[in-house]
Design a protein around this motif. Sequence first.
Motif, mmCIF file in Angstrom:
data_model
loop_
_atom_site.group_PDB
_atom_site.id
_atom_site.type_symbol
_atom_site.label_atom_id
_atom_site.label_comp_id
_atom_site.label_asym_id
_atom_site.label_seq_id
_atom_site.Cartn_x
_atom_site.Cartn_y
_atom_site.Cartn_z
ATOM 1 N N UNK A 175 46.041 50.363 49.660
ATOM 2 C CA UNK A 175 45.356 49.730 50.787
ATOM 3 C C UNK A 175 44.940 48.304 50.500
ATOM 4 N N UNK A 176 43.689 47.991 50.753
ATOM 5 C CA UNK A 176 43.175 46.628 50.604
ATOM 6 C C UNK A 176 42.578 46.360 49.233
ATOM 7 N N UNK A 177 42.842 47.236 48.266
ATOM 8 C CA UNK A 177 42.244 47.079 46.943
ATOM 9 C C UNK A 177 42.631 45.746 46.306
ATOM 10 N N UNK A 178 43.905 45.341 46.436
ATOM 11 C CA UNK A 178 44.343 44.071 45.847
ATOM 12 C C UNK A 178 43.578 42.895 46.436
ATOM 13 N N UNK A 179 43.299 42.958 47.736
ATOM 14 C CA UNK A 179 42.594 41.858 48.381
ATOM 15 C C UNK A 179 41.115 41.845 48.000
ATOM 16 N N UNK A 180 40.513 43.024 47.864
ATOM 17 C CA UNK A 180 39.118 43.069 47.417
ATOM 18 C C UNK A 180 39.005 42.556 45.983
ATOM 19 N N UNK A 181 40.016 42.856 45.162
ATOM 20 C CA UNK A 181 40.041 42.341 43.795
ATOM 21 C C UNK A 181 40.238 40.827 43.804
ATOM 22 N N UNK A 182 41.068 40.346 44.724
ATOM 23 C CA UNK A 182 41.342 38.913 44.813
ATOM 24 C C UNK A 182 40.078 38.139 45.163
ATOM 25 N N UNK A 183 39.279 38.668 46.061
ATOM 26 C CA UNK A 183 38.049 37.993 46.472
ATOM 27 C C UNK A 183 37.087 37.845 45.298
ATOM 28 N N UNK A 184 37.102 38.825 44.387
ATOM 29 C CA UNK A 184 36.206 38.795 43.225
ATOM 30 C C UNK A 184 36.836 38.148 42.006
ATOM 31 N N UNK A 185 38.079 37.697 42.111
ATOM 32 C CA UNK A 185 38.825 37.185 40.952
ATOM 33 C C UNK A 185 38.425 35.738 40.650
ATOM 34 N N UNK A 186 37.664 35.549 39.583
ATOM 35 C CA UNK A 186 37.198 34.203 39.220
ATOM 36 C C UNK A 186 38.360 33.284 38.848
ATOM 37 N N UNK A 187 39.410 33.829 38.223
ATOM 38 C CA UNK A 187 40.559 33.000 37.835
ATOM 39 C C UNK A 187 41.293 32.470 39.063
ATOM 40 N N UNK A 188 41.376 33.306 40.100
ATOM 41 C CA UNK A 188 42.027 32.858 41.328
ATOM 42 C C UNK A 188 41.252 31.707 41.961
ATOM 43 N N UNK A 189 39.944 31.826 42.039
ATOM 44 C CA UNK A 189 39.145 30.778 42.664
ATOM 45 C C UNK A 189 39.104 29.526 41.801
ATOM 46 N N UNK A 190 39.215 29.695 40.481
ATOM 47 C CA UNK A 190 39.302 28.517 39.612
ATOM 48 C C UNK A 190 40.627 27.786 39.844
ATOM 49 N N UNK A 191 41.712 28.553 40.010
ATOM 50 C CA UNK A 191 43.009 27.929 40.291
ATOM 51 C C UNK A 191 42.994 27.262 41.669
ATOM 52 N N UNK A 192 42.278 27.862 42.630
ATOM 53 C CA UNK A 192 42.127 27.239 43.948
ATOM 54 C C UNK A 192 41.359 25.929 43.823
ATOM 55 N N UNK A 193 40.340 25.901 42.983
ATOM 56 C CA UNK A 193 39.600 24.655 42.728
ATOM 57 C C UNK A 193 40.539 23.586 42.186
ATOM 58 N N UNK A 194 41.423 23.965 41.254
ATOM 59 C CA UNK A 194 42.376 22.991 40.718
ATOM 60 C C UNK A 194 43.304 22.471 41.813
#
Length: 268
Positions: A25-44
Amino acid sequence: MIPLALSIHFSFYKWSGGLSKDFIGLHNYSQLIRDAKFWFSFRNNMIVTVLSIIGQLGIAFVLAVILQAKWVKFREFHRTVLFLPVVLPAVVVGFIWNLIYSQDYGILNGVLKGLHLQSWIRPWLDDPKIVIYSVTVPIVWQWIGLYLIIFMASIQSIPAEVYEGAEIDGATGFKKVVYITLPMMYDTLRVAIMLCISGNMKIFDNIFVMTGGGPGNSSTVMAQYAYNTSFGKFQLGYGSAISIGMIILSLGLILLSRRLMGGRTVES
């Protein structure tokens, strides 16, 4: 549309590339929202995008105005030379700038040393504090030529009578740029900003060649994080969710830029 649909489909599964995959289901997306590495890469990505908008569009606009001046000679030659980096593969650009940035034999540090500016010498691609800015410079340099051509075409479409009328009224070169050139090419600027955002939100090649996302994760962008997750860790389901996250954030930024710039026309 087919790869996009497949990515959305796979993002709802825990899948490592084999025949079997588990629906989560939406587990990957809930994990993505909490993923600090993803948001750090978005900052870059945001750093690269903002600097590219300022650098690519700003420098291209200034050069376009200069090249349209009557006193400029060999206009076609200058335009061709400035456009050349655009046709270079990103991998080639990355290798060229690797040589420029090299701490031991790089041209940049060599020039600084020759100018007796040893205090400015840095390990440009090995310092986590400055590496994201270092890898942005080649990206800005490579794509100035594209926006230069777009802006020159837009400026050439402005009727000469408008400039002649402004000159009769006593407008100087700077005032003509501010009060005539910029308003008349406003829609072109809007399109250029959207192109710049969409291009830099998916940037990958240059940074992958120069640093591989390092040192550590200091220069990792979203596309590389999706690549590492999918083909390094073989978490293809979560990698697909990262890709969909990239698309959503990119569209959000484009819509935000459209809203901020509004729908103003020349008449207004």
